[in-house]
Design a protein around this motif. Structure first.
Motif, mmCIF file in Angstrom:
data_model
loop_
_atom_site.group_PDB
_atom_site.id
_atom_site.type_symbol
_atom_site.label_atom_id
_atom_site.label_comp_id
_atom_site.label_asym_id
_atom_site.label_seq_id
_atom_site.Cartn_x
_atom_site.Cartn_y
_atom_site.Cartn_z
ATOM 1 N N ASP A 137 -15.519 -25.338 7.357
ATOM 2 C CA ASP A 137 -14.397 -25.614 6.472
ATOM 3 C C ASP A 137 -13.325 -26.376 7.252
ATOM 4 O O ASP A 137 -12.742 -25.837 8.195
ATOM 5 C CB ASP A 137 -13.840 -24.270 5.966
ATOM 6 C CG ASP A 137 -12.587 -24.417 5.128
ATOM 7 O OD1 ASP A 137 -12.217 -25.562 4.774
ATOM 8 O OD2 ASP A 137 -11.970 -23.373 4.827
ATOM 9 N N GLN B 114 -6.559 -30.856 -3.392
ATOM 10 C CA GLN B 114 -7.936 -31.368 -3.326
ATOM 11 C C GLN B 114 -8.018 -32.731 -2.652
ATOM 12 O O GLN B 114 -9.093 -33.334 -2.582
ATOM 13 C CB GLN B 114 -8.547 -31.442 -4.736
ATOM 14 C CG GLN B 114 -7.929 -32.495 -5.640
ATOM 15 C CD GLN B 114 -6.741 -31.978 -6.436
ATOM 16 O OE1 GLN B 114 -6.161 -30.964 -6.082
ATOM 17 N NE2 GLN B 114 -6.399 -32.675 -7.512
ATOM 18 N N THR C 221 -8.544 -28.721 1.925
ATOM 19 C CA THR C 221 -8.355 -28.506 0.491
ATOM 20 C C THR C 221 -8.154 -27.020 0.218
ATOM 21 O O THR C 221 -8.492 -26.166 1.043
ATOM 22 C CB THR C 221 -9.577 -28.992 -0.306
ATOM 23 O OG1 THR C 221 -10.758 -28.315 0.171
ATOM 24 C CG2 THR C 221 -9.771 -30.491 -0.157
ATOM 25 N N ALA C 222 -7.598 -26.717 -0.938
ATOM 26 C CA ALA C 222 -7.367 -25.329 -1.315
ATOM 27 C C ALA C 222 -8.706 -24.618 -1.536
ATOM 28 O O ALA C 222 -9.689 -25.236 -1.955
ATOM 29 C CB ALA C 222 -6.525 -25.258 -2.581
ATOM 30 N N ALA C 223 -8.745 -23.332 -1.231
ATOM 31 C CA ALA C 223 -9.964 -22.547 -1.404
ATOM 32 C C ALA C 223 -9.712 -21.436 -2.418
ATOM 33 O O ALA C 223 -8.567 -21.011 -2.628
ATOM 34 C CB ALA C 223 -10.395 -21.947 -0.069
ATOM 35 N N GLU C 224 -10.775 -20.989 -3.026
ATOM 36 C CA GLU C 224 -10.661 -19.942 -4.036
ATOM 37 C C GLU C 224 -10.029 -18.682 -3.439
ATOM 38 O O GLU C 224 -10.429 -18.224 -2.370
ATOM 39 C CB GLU C 224 -12.048 -19.616 -4.603
ATOM 40 C CG GLU C 224 -12.024 -18.627 -5.749
ATOM 41 C CD GLU C 224 -13.406 -18.372 -6.334
ATOM 42 O OE1 GLU C 224 -13.524 -17.475 -7.190
ATOM 43 O OE2 GLU C 224 -14.363 -19.072 -5.927
ATOM 44 N N GLY C 225 -9.046 -18.152 -4.128
ATOM 45 C CA GLY C 225 -8.362 -16.962 -3.638
ATOM 46 C C GLY C 225 -7.237 -17.263 -2.662
ATOM 47 O O GLY C 225 -6.563 -16.358 -2.198
ATOM 48 N N ASN C 226 -7.053 -18.544 -2.331
ATOM 49 C CA ASN C 226 -5.990 -18.971 -1.401
ATOM 50 C C ASN C 226 -5.976 -18.171 -0.092
ATOM 51 O O ASN C 226 -4.956 -17.592 0.283
ATOM 52 C CB ASN C 226 -4.615 -18.867 -2.083
ATOM 53 C CG ASN C 226 -4.512 -19.783 -3.278
ATOM 54 O OD1 ASN C 226 -4.958 -20.919 -3.222
ATOM 55 N ND2 ASN C 226 -3.936 -19.281 -4.360
ATOM 56 N N TYR D 125 -2.399 -30.201 2.778
ATOM 57 C CA TYR D 125 -2.719 -28.780 2.729
ATOM 58 C C TYR D 125 -2.790 -28.061 4.081
ATOM 59 O O TYR D 125 -2.294 -26.933 4.190
ATOM 60 C CB TYR D 125 -4.014 -28.552 1.945
ATOM 61 C CG TYR D 125 -4.085 -27.162 1.374
ATOM 62 C CD1 TYR D 125 -3.242 -26.789 0.328
ATOM 63 C CD2 TYR D 125 -4.949 -26.213 1.899
ATOM 64 C CE1 TYR D 125 -3.269 -25.505 -0.187
ATOM 65 C CE2 TYR D 125 -4.985 -24.932 1.379
ATOM 66 C CZ TYR D 125 -4.140 -24.570 0.338
ATOM 67 O OH TYR D 125 -4.156 -23.295 -0.154
ATOM 68 N N ARG E 298 -9.635 -18.396 7.059
ATOM 69 C CA ARG E 298 -10.568 -19.515 6.948
ATOM 70 C C ARG E 298 -11.129 -19.913 8.303
ATOM 71 O O ARG E 298 -12.328 -20.234 8.429
ATOM 72 C CB ARG E 298 -9.874 -20.690 6.248
ATOM 73 C CG ARG E 298 -9.546 -20.369 4.808
ATOM 74 C CD ARG E 298 -8.747 -21.468 4.116
ATOM 75 N NE ARG E 298 -9.548 -22.656 3.844
ATOM 76 C CZ ARG E 298 -9.160 -23.636 3.036
ATOM 77 N NH1 ARG E 298 -7.980 -23.561 2.423
ATOM 78 N NH2 ARG E 298 -9.930 -24.696 2.831
#
Length: 323
Positions: free
Chosen positions: A291, A64, A295-300, A39, A306
């Motif tokens: 962070d 993930q 891994t992928a986060a909500e809302g990309n 990712y 980030r």
């Protein structure tokens, strides 16, 4: 006649299969299929391919998955690599499975985005007892032998904005060689990303932490974050399936934290968090939750978004600590 018909049927099936494989190889409408290893590299590649019509971008390891330490290729990974025109990796020893992939796909074009980038040395686990050190060293040796791989250094370079910009430039250069029609787009995106990472560096510099500010780190990648703020690393406590810190280690780390007046305990929302919270409570501080972008986060959200949140988390912690 029946035998002849069966032969024709099998030939037709083989031809159809071959055509299907070739179609996957070229991708949608002959787009260049770009596959990233995991990712963080996918986030960087996204920055470079924005607006490029001739690119199909895919990520190999599931969002993930986290870091690729000891990652083993799955059947679906192999199938994806079979369709790849170019495979973009983080490098620095992160992709220990690479040799296995190249044995299967020797003609696969691989881009190592760590080339030319200075890696930090890996932080050792927090050990004081000589017997513990010898035991850890022996286990580490067995572990490296098992995977026939030795890390070149701390491979979590994407957590350094300046190094991430270099990685992005490597991606742009590699893609430009294979897709000259979009070369100008790649170059423009790399230049924009460099400006944005420079802005992140300026934001971090504005915090202006006192010289000698120390931190306990609970994720290997946060050594790059400590460097970003000019922090010195008092010690690293890293939790994995092979090693967890002992009560003795935690007691010694807590004593060290009190003695050195450590204000920062940098941790991710993973297994290391509980140890970070334990030490922070012992010293009357709170953790700084960061962070690692693995891994992928909500809302990309983008790489820049980030990382900016990480910088703001450190700034907020320092503001509250200094109040």
């Amino acid at each position: 006649m029946k035998k002849k018909g069966l032969v024709l049927f099998l030939l037709s099936a083989l031809l159809f299969t071959a055509c299907g494989t070739e179609k996957n190889k070229t991708g949608e409408t002959d787009k260049l299929t770009v596959v990233t290893s995991f990712y963080p590299v996918y986030l960087l590649a996204q920055e470079i391919v924005q607006g490029a019509e001739g690119i199909r971008l895919e990520n190999m390891a599931q969002p993930q998955t986290g870091c690729l330490h000891d990652y083993e290729l799955s059947i679906s990974d192999m199938k994806l690599l079979e369709t790849a025109d170019i495979f973009i990796t983080n490098g620095g020893g992160m992709e220990s499975f690479l040799e296995q992939a190249l044995e299967r796909y020797p003609e696969l074009t691989v881009v190592d985005t760590s080339e030319g980038i200075a890696l930090l040395e890996e932080e050792a686990h927090h050990h004081h007892d000589e017997e513990e050190e010898a035991e850890a060293h022996e286990h580490e040796h067995e572990h490296e032998h098992e995977h026939e791989h030795e890390h070149e250094g701390n491979s979590h370079i994407w957590l350094s904005p300046a190094r991430a910009a270099q990685q992005a430039e490597s991606i742009a250069a590699a893609l430009s060689e294979m897709d000259q029609a979009d070369a100008a787009v790649f170059a423009e995106n790399a230049a924009r990303f460099k400006e944005e990472t420079d802005a992140l560096l300026q934001e971090a510099a504005q915090l202006n932490l006192p010289e000698g500010t120390e931190a306990e780190v609970f994720h290997e990648g946060f050594a790059y974050f400590a460097e970003l703020f000019g922090m010195e690393i008092a010690s690293g406590i890293f939790v994995d399936e092979y090693q967890v810190p002992s009560a003795k280690e935690l007691t010694e780390a807590a004593d060290e934290a009190r003695e050195h007046n450590i204000r920062f305990f940098l941790t991710a929302a993973d297994d290391g968090r509980i140890y970070a919270e334990t030490l922070a409570q012992e010293t009357g501080e709170t953790i700084t939750l960061l962070d690692p972008l693995t891994t992928a986060a909500e809302g990309n959200p983008s790489y820049i978004e980030r990382m900016r949140r990480n910088i703001q988390a450190v700034a907020q912690h320092w503001k509250e600590a200094a109040a």
